[in-house]
Enzyme design. Structure first.
Site, PDB file in Angstrom:
ATOM      1  N   CYS A 179       0.836  -1.202   0.000  1.00  0.00           N
ATOM      2  CA  CYS A 179       0.000   0.000   0.000  1.00  0.00           C
ATOM      3  C   CYS A 179       0.872   1.254   0.000  1.00  0.00           C
ATOM      4  O   CYS A 179       1.546   1.525  -0.978  1.00  0.00           O
ATOM      5  CB  CYS A 179      -0.969  -0.061   1.188  1.00  0.00           C
ATOM      6  SG  CYS A 179      -2.378   1.043   1.007  1.00  0.00           S
TER       7      CYS A 179
ATOM      8  N   HIS B 200      -3.584  -5.642   1.045  1.00  0.00           N
ATOM      9  CA  HIS B 200      -2.902  -5.874   2.319  1.00  0.00           C
ATOM     10  C   HIS B 200      -2.870  -7.359   2.693  1.00  0.00           C
ATOM     11  O   HIS B 200      -3.840  -7.859   3.260  1.00  0.00           O
ATOM     12  CB  HIS B 200      -3.642  -5.136   3.446  1.00  0.00           C
ATOM     13  CG  HIS B 200      -3.479  -3.654   3.429  1.00  0.00           C
ATOM     14  ND1 HIS B 200      -2.461  -3.009   4.085  1.00  0.00           N
ATOM     15  CD2 HIS B 200      -4.204  -2.685   2.818  1.00  0.00           C
ATOM     16  CE1 HIS B 200      -2.568  -1.703   3.898  1.00  0.00           C
ATOM     17  NE2 HIS B 200      -3.618  -1.479   3.127  1.00  0.00           N
TER      18      HIS B 200
ATOM     19  N   GLU C  65      -1.346  -8.647   5.134  1.00  0.00           N
ATOM     20  CA  GLU C  65      -1.389  -8.794   6.599  1.00  0.00           C
ATOM     21  C   GLU C  65      -2.815  -8.764   7.119  1.00  0.00           C
ATOM     22  O   GLU C  65      -3.093  -9.210   8.223  1.00  0.00           O
ATOM     23  CB  GLU C  65      -0.510  -7.729   7.273  1.00  0.00           C
ATOM     24  CG  GLU C  65      -1.117  -6.351   7.437  1.00  0.00           C
ATOM     25  CD  GLU C  65      -1.021  -5.481   6.181  1.00  0.00           C
ATOM     26  OE1 GLU C  65      -0.729  -6.024   5.084  1.00  0.00           O
ATOM     27  OE2 GLU C  65      -1.254  -4.254   6.295  1.00  0.00           O
TER      28      GLU C  65
END
Ligand SMILES: Nc1ncnc2c1ncn2[C@@H]1O[C@H](COP(=O)(O)OP(=O)(O)O)[C@@H](O)[C@H]1O
EC number: 6.3.5.3
Lengths: 233, 566, 85, 85
Positions: A86, A204, A206
């Site tokens: 990002c 993302h 994560e």
């Protein structure tokens, strides 16, 4: 395996990345401050998401000029792994470590939503365990994610197989009439450099790692890196 | 400056003089004027709010603090509060909503907590005109713009449309944070000899006397209100949060206070008052963006500033952390045992007021109250045939308030910090708190029912909010609320406010869910319209670790299962 | 000597200027049908200490290349003084 | 006739220029110590159809008030022509 996660002023996914990696693989994760100037002995350097310097001027512009970026550049030149997520992707393009730039979403709005991706190649250290035939779901959350590159360079990026992630319609949705979430050229969501050791992506991983939060496709990215570093591909 | 210009009525002016045994000087008068405004002093509602139940098995801190704190287990606590930013958002939707988010985040931080989730209660006009569109899109962008950048997920909210909000949109910002109980902060813990610091941004001429402004109706002439708007910088706030948390971890902050309404004045006088001390502030030491008069410095609502009270020996450490995060840090005064709030400029005494006058002993206002005469057209019961029911149901379902709000919450980062189990789009918001369990929030409002019957309406909204927690399997811990009302100076309107508070108190007491924090926003009216009574309730519940939380979402596999109405 | 310089940063061509297009369509929706083109760029005003005008402009140019402008998508012009005055 | 106008939008004096503050500190960290002030605003280039210059400027002014500029925190100046040329 040793991982460095860089904290720029305004980074806000730095702790998330640390948590996701520590929960997925056997790695020691250190937080590195943006004014640090050395990055020795790390296997992976992650530039996390967030709004470093408030996205002022252009997203990633100011972080790309911070002291730690010289070390990141050297680390990349040595062939070591760098991952930008990002805002981290935006920083890598601003720093010239990746081609292209990320413009404001076509809708002119920030978008936070789940998002389906096709893994275009598993011939990278970051994706070696993925099955390209199976779409994966990573959330996106950004205001400036429209990937842009002038035509010739874009063709070059495509023909050399450096597009790693592409937005695809969610399962069951016809590609006809479907539009990618931010207006990215060629539906590009993530790219890699020529050497194949620097990856930038808007979604993302994560946020798709912890079981209790839902899908865990992201785990595969961390495990791929671990696998590759152990010498497998 | 006359007492009237400072916002004091004759009775207040007399009370002030008799408390001081002299006439205040200009600076003192301005300071008292702002601190006695409705927004800072709660003079119209203090006596009403006293009836709310405040204690419960989970409650650790409530009354008089920046936010309520409830206990999750022996180590961790949850701080939460909702606050209005209605007037600023009406004037400048983006900046108003953004600074609303920033302000409530600092309130939570001031308790020593890391902010982990936000929610927003939005009340927009329903008329389809460009002004309403500008307001709703600006407010939503402002909330996202600030919350997304500062890295606090917006995990839910509520959106209501009605014509009564055309001129008076409401923006209620909620925030919750997690704190380690042994590192909790309070303004009560300051002691004489401790140093007073301002950490964060420089002070400029923005939002001067915004608190007083929030205590009057909108004049209808936006232009006149212009200079009072504050500008938020979420980037700076993120640095401020991290710096404060770093200092808290090391135990370098003895007391803390955010600078919200009436900036330096209210934060410093609150610390002094609540800790039972005095305070000396040295004007010339306050970092400024531009040259300003002392009264402007004290009333400025420049954003992204925190007041810290620290031990003298910790100052170098605090300064080093400030430097690391690139924040201004200035030693501006010290706690004293004088019981006086004193302002100095280069040694010259500019103001000297008993702390209590600024910090809490403002006169109360008892407005006359009378129940409105119900118009005959409102029927309390009506028989409906099956067809009517369908028609009415469709009418209700088509109301924009019932519509799809995803255009709003898709603009909010609801996932950052990796705690969001249930985000926007669900009946409740749920967060995973490592080392404790699941925290559940439910935000509710129903101004239409409250307009019909403020007592039962408010009780019903409160019960509904708590019921949502129960359905999610969570034990109710506490409530925060925002009482959005028009002027209390009209007897019928004051009556509605009174009834509403009684309804809240009754429901909270009966359902054993104490009110741990809240906010009152009055004067939500313009020359041509006023809002319905619009109390907004947020309740927080808890599911301890190990207990299976949250019933699964309905899915297509559920076909054939039976439905019970309990 | 203190010099004030105006840096005008513009998106390179219409294709990239999504903001310009969005602003134009809003302006037209609001009834401004006479508008045929909008481009949205940045106006950065720099104040800097320099021995003379020429070196002030040179310094500003370097800052544009190094930070203020992304030359892949933007172009910049530097004017001496504050063009908004 | 087609007119090109330059709209320069700047943060009002005294209003916190959050971007300018961040850009200035980065420029200085990059070694540009001669910089003493930075303000970041917008440069909006409008092209519009109008019967004469005066009414073009009037139209642009109205657009600034209605959309392009938030007068609470910004000020605008309109110049005829493209100031970056
Ligand atoms: N302003 C807002 N911000 C964030 N989420 C919102 C907002 N408005 C509505 N939502 C979300 O949309 C969903 C539906 O909202 P609403 O119709 O008000 O709730 P319900 O019908 O469940 O009472 C909820 O999950 C709520 O969290």
């Amino acid at each position: 395996m040793k991982v460095a996660v860089i904290t720029f002023p305004g980074s806000n996914c730095d702790q998330d990345v640390k948590l996701a990696i520590s929960k997925s693989i056997n790695a020691k994760v250190n937080m590195i401050w943006h004014t640090d100037s050395t990055l020795d002995k790390y296997d992976l350097v992650v530039l996390p998401g967030g709004f470093s310097y408030g996205d002022y001027l252009r997203p990633g512009a100011m972080s790309a000029r911070s002291p730690v970026m010289r070390a990141v550049r050297e680390h990349a030149h040595r062939g070591c792994l760098v991952l930008g997520i990002c805002n981290g992707f935006q920083i890598l393009t601003e720093a010239g470590l990746l081609k292209g730039t990320l413009l404001t979403n076509r809708s002119q709005r920030f978008i936070c939503s789940p998002c389906w991706l096709k893994v275009e190649t598993n011939q990278t250290p970051f994706t070696c365990l993925f099955n390209p035939a199976e779409p994966v779901q990573f959330p996106i959350a950004h205001g400036d994610g429209m990937f842009y590159l002038p035509k010739e360079e874009l063709d070059d990026l495509e023909s050399s197989g450096r597009v790693v992630f592409r937005y695809v319609p969610p399962p069951g949705v016809e590609p006809e009439g479907w539009e990618n979430p931010n207006g990215s050229l060629n539906n590009i969501a993530g790219i890699i450099n020529e050497k194949g050791n620097v990856l930038g992506m808007m979604p993302h991983p994560e946020r798709a790692t912890l079981k209790r939060l839902g899908d865990t496709y992201g785990t595969m990215l961390w495990r791929s890196i671990e696998h590759w570093l152990r010498g497998g591909i | 400056m006359t007492p009237e210009e400072a916002g004091l009525d004759t009775k207040e002016w007399e009370e002030l003089k008799s408390a001081l045994k002299r006439e205040p000087n200009d600076l003192e008068l301005r300071m008292v004027g702002v601190m006695w405004s409705e927004h800072c002093s709660y003079k119209s509602t203090r006596s009403l709010l006293a009836s709310l139940p405040k204690d419960g098995p989970y409650v650790i801190a409530g009354e008089g603090e920046n936010a309520g704190v409830v206990r999750l287990n022996h180590k961790l606590g949850l701080a939460f509060k909702v606050e209005s930013h209605n007037h600023p958002s009406a004037i400048s939707p983006y900046e108003g909503a953004a600074t609303g988010v920033g302000g409530i985040i600092r309130d939570i931080l001031a308790m020593g907590a890391r902010p982990v989730a936000s929610m927003d209660g939005l009340f927009f006009g329903s008329s389809d005109n460009s002004r309403n569109r500008r307001i709703s899109s600006g407010v939503v962008r402002g909330i996202g713009g600030y919350g997304n950048a500062v890295g606090v997920p917006t995990v839910g909210g509520l959106t209501i449309y009605d014509q009564c909000y055309d001129e008076n949109p409401l923006v209620n910002a909620f925030c919750a944070g997690i704190l380690e109980l042994d590192k909790a902060c309070s303004s009560k813990t300051a002691k004489p000899g401790m140093q007073v610091l301002i950490l964060g941004a420089r002070t400029g001429r923005d939002g001067i006397a915004g608190a007083a402004f929030a205590s009057t109706g909108l004049s209808g002439d936006d232009g006149a209100n212009k200079p009072q708007i504050q500008i938020g910088d979420p980037f700076y706030e993120k640095l401020l949060i991290e710096a404060c948390i770093e200092l808290l971890k090391e135990g370098k902050i003895q007391a803390m206070q955010d600078m919200g309404a009436a900036g330096i004045l209210s934060s410093t006088s609150e610390v002094a008052h609540k800790s039972g001390n005095g305070i000396d502030i040295h004007c010339e030491k306050i970092p400024l963006r531009e040259t300003m008069e002392p009264w402007e410095i004290f009333l400025s609502e420049s954003q992204e500033r925190m007041l810290l009270v620290c031990l003298p020996e910790d100052i170098p450490y605090v300064e080093a952390v400030a430097k690391k995060w690139n924040l201004e840090c200035a030693l501006v005064g010290e706690m004293t045992d004088t019981g006086f709030y004193r302002v100095f400029n280069r040694g010259e005494l500019l103001a000297e007021l008993p702390v209590g006058i600024l910090g809490g002993d403002s006169p109360v206002k008892n407005w006359p109250s009378s129940p409105p005469k119900r118009s005959a057209s409102i029927k309390t019961s009506r028989s409906l045939n099956a067809e009517d029911v369908v028609t009415e149901l469709l009418r209700v379902m088509q109301h924009p308030s019932m519509g799809d709000h995803s255009w709003i919450y898709k603009q909010y980062d609801s996932m950052v910090q990796l705690r969001t189990l249930l985000g926007p789009g669900n009946p409740v918001a749920a967060l995973w708190i490592e080392g404790a369990g699941t925290v559940v929030f439910s935000m509710e409002a129903n101004p239409w029912i409250c307009a019909q019957d403020p007592f039962n309406g408010t009780a019903l909204v409160t019960a509904l909010s708590i019921r949502h927690l129960s359905v999610a399997g969570a034990d109710p811990m506490g409530i925060t609320n925002c009482l959005n009302f028009p002027s209390p100076e009209i007897p019928e309107q004051y009556w509605e406010l009174e009834e509403s508070v009684k309804g809240l108190a009754t429901a909270a007491r009966e359902l054993k869910c104490p009110v741990v924090s809240g906010n009152v926003s009055l004067y939500n009216e313009s020359p041509t319209s006023r809002i319905m009574p619009s109390p907004l309730i947020v309740s927080a519940g808890f599911i301890p670790e190990g207990i299976n939380p949250l019933p699964p979402k309905p899915s297509s596999n559920d076909e054939g299962l039976e439905v019970f109405l309990v | 000597m203190l010099y004030t310089l105006s840096v005008l940063v513009r998106p390179k061509d219409g294709v990239l200027d999504t903001q310009g297009r969005a602003v134009m369509s809003t302006l037209r929706e609001m009834g401004n049908h006479s508008v045929v083109d909008v481009s949205v760029g940045k106006f950065i005003r720099l104040t800097l200490e320099s021995k003379d005008e020429e070196s002030a402009v040179e310094a500003a140019k370097a800052m544009c290349r190094d930070l203020l402008c992304n030359e892949m998508i933007e172009t910049f012009t530097i004017k001496v003084g504050d063009v908004s005055k």
